[in-house]
Design a protein around this motif. Structure first.
Motif, PDB file in Angstrom:
ATOM      1  N   GLN A   2       0.834  -1.200   0.000  1.00  0.00           N
ATOM      2  CA  GLN A   2       0.000   0.000   0.000  1.00  0.00           C
ATOM      3  C   GLN A   2       0.868   1.249   0.000  1.00  0.00           C
ATOM      4  OE1 GLN A   2      -2.372  -0.719   3.502  1.00  0.00           O
ATOM      5  NE2 GLN A   2      -4.091  -1.478   2.264  1.00  0.00           N
ATOM      6  N   CYS A   3       0.264   2.282  -0.474  1.00  0.00           N
ATOM      7  CA  CYS A   3       0.947   3.578  -0.505  1.00  0.00           C
ATOM      8  C   CYS A   3       1.294   3.994   0.923  1.00  0.00           C
ATOM      9  CB  CYS A   3       0.026   4.611  -1.146  1.00  0.00           C
ATOM     10  SG  CYS A   3       0.634   6.292  -0.991  1.00  0.00           S
ATOM     11  N   ASP A   4       2.548   4.383   1.102  1.00  0.00           N
ATOM     12  CA  ASP A   4       2.990   4.783   2.433  1.00  0.00           C
ATOM     13  C   ASP A   4       2.309   6.068   2.903  1.00  0.00           C
ATOM     14  OD1 ASP A   4       4.665   2.649   2.706  1.00  0.00           O
ATOM     15  OD2 ASP A   4       6.435   3.712   1.959  1.00  0.00           O
ATOM     16  N   MET A   5       1.781   6.832   1.975  1.00  0.00           N
ATOM     17  CA  MET A   5       1.186   8.109   2.364  1.00  0.00           C
ATOM     18  C   MET A   5      -0.326   8.059   2.514  1.00  0.00           C
ATOM     19  SD  MET A   5       3.635  10.747   0.269  1.00  0.00           S
ATOM     20  CE  MET A   5       3.127  12.278   1.040  1.00  0.00           C
ATOM     21  N   CYS A   6      -1.017   7.429   1.538  1.00  0.00           N
ATOM     22  CA  CYS A   6      -2.481   7.460   1.631  1.00  0.00           C
ATOM     23  C   CYS A   6      -3.103   6.071   1.808  1.00  0.00           C
ATOM     24  CB  CYS A   6      -3.085   8.147   0.398  1.00  0.00           C
ATOM     25  SG  CYS A   6      -2.900   7.168  -1.091  1.00  0.00           S
ATOM     26  N   GLY A   7      -2.301   5.024   1.687  1.00  0.00           N
ATOM     27  CA  GLY A   7      -2.834   3.687   1.910  1.00  0.00           C
ATOM     28  C   GLY A   7      -3.482   3.067   0.691  1.00  0.00           C
ATOM     29  N   VAL A  24       4.995   4.990  -2.717  1.00  0.00           N
ATOM     30  CA  VAL A  24       3.724   5.720  -2.768  1.00  0.00           C
ATOM     31  C   VAL A  24       2.995   5.514  -4.096  1.00  0.00           C
ATOM     32  CG1 VAL A  24       4.567   7.495  -1.174  1.00  0.00           C
ATOM     33  CG2 VAL A  24       4.829   7.835  -3.639  1.00  0.00           C
ATOM     34  N   CYS A  25       1.719   5.825  -4.104  1.00  0.00           N
ATOM     35  CA  CYS A  25       0.923   5.691  -5.313  1.00  0.00           C
ATOM     36  C   CYS A  25       1.217   6.852  -6.263  1.00  0.00           C
ATOM     37  CB  CYS A  25      -0.562   5.652  -4.964  1.00  0.00           C
ATOM     38  SG  CYS A  25      -1.181   7.227  -4.347  1.00  0.00           S
ATOM     39  N   SER A  26       0.678   6.764  -7.441  1.00  0.00           N
ATOM     40  CA  SER A  26       0.987   7.779  -8.449  1.00  0.00           C
ATOM     41  C   SER A  26       0.531   9.171  -8.006  1.00  0.00           C
ATOM     42  CB  SER A  26       0.348   7.401  -9.787  1.00  0.00           C
ATOM     43  OG  SER A  26      -1.045   7.224  -9.606  1.00  0.00           O
ATOM     44  N   GLN A  27      -0.549   9.201  -7.249  1.00  0.00           N
ATOM     45  CA  GLN A  27      -1.052  10.488  -6.763  1.00  0.00           C
ATOM     46  C   GLN A  27      -0.057  11.124  -5.796  1.00  0.00           C
ATOM     47  OE1 GLN A  27      -3.953  12.138  -7.816  1.00  0.00           O
ATOM     48  NE2 GLN A  27      -3.822  10.460  -9.313  1.00  0.00           N
ATOM     49  N   CYS A  28       0.383  10.299  -4.830  1.00  0.00           N
ATOM     50  CA  CYS A  28       1.281  10.820  -3.800  1.00  0.00           C
ATOM     51  C   CYS A  28       2.695  11.040  -4.338  1.00  0.00           C
ATOM     52  CB  CYS A  28       1.322   9.874  -2.609  1.00  0.00           C
ATOM     53  SG  CYS A  28      -0.298   9.620  -1.875  1.00  0.00           S
ATOM     54  N   ALA A  29       3.009  10.335  -5.404  1.00  0.00           N
ATOM     55  CA  ALA A  29       4.341  10.473  -5.993  1.00  0.00           C
ATOM     56  C   ALA A  29       4.599  11.897  -6.446  1.00  0.00           C
ATOM     57  CB  ALA A  29       4.503   9.518  -7.161  1.00  0.00           C
TER      58      ALA A  29
HETATM   59 ZN   LIG Z   1      -0.932   7.576  -2.108  1.00  0.00          ZN
END
Ligand SMILES: [Zn+2]
Length: 155
Positions: A2-7, A24-29
């Motif tokens: 899972q994304c370390d920032m938003c899960g 992180v996911c593409s959004q949080c990247a």
């Molecule tokens: Zn994320």
């Protein structure tokens, strides 16, 4: 994973965010600098499988060896067929002297020639031997050295 920032559990990217490395996911990247794409668990499993396979293949790679007593085996097989060395040599496209050497056990038998003879006589001359990783056995009568013995020798 899972994304370390938003899960979120979508495709993750190894990203440097404010000095620390996060997956992180593409959004949080967007908040950091993407270093590389993070491999999914499935990809990692596949990779692991391939690695294991490679290791297994290496370990089980057989070694071709000529059987013990090949000379008499060839001689017997030839006699069973009622052929002279000269005749066999001609049929397998080898020199008579080569065959003579092989049958006397003096010349070394190459795998290639052994294969030819195997096919011709229908016998087994080449064995597949697997590497043996077992350590050599220490013979008991030679007396394995103990640490005490080694110290004595050093003195
Ligand atoms: Zn994320």
């Amino acid at each position: 994973m899972q994304c370390d920032m938003c899960g979120s559990s979508e495709q993750l990217f190894k990203t440097e965010v404010e000095g620390s490395i996060l997956n992180v996911c593409s959004q949080c990247a967007k908040y950091g600098t993407v270093i590389s794409r993070v491999k999914s668990e499935e990809e990692l499993r596949e990779e692991e499988k391939r690695m294991q396979h490679r290791v297994m293949v290496k370990e089980e790679e057989p070694v071709e060896t000529i059987v013990v007593g090949y000379a008499s085996q060839i001689k017997k097989a030839r006699e069973r067929k009622g052929l002279k060395q000269e005749e066999v040599a001609k049929k397998i496209n080898e020199k008579e002297s080569v065959l003579h050497h092989v049958e006397s056990g003096k010349g070394s038998l190459s795998i290639a020639l052994a294969r030819k003879l195997e096919r011709f006589f229908g016998i087994t001359l080449v064995e597949l031997e697997k590497y043996d990783y077992k350590p050599e056995k220490h013979s008991d009568n030679s007396g394995a050295m103990t640490i005490g013995d080694m110290i004595k020798i050093k003195k």
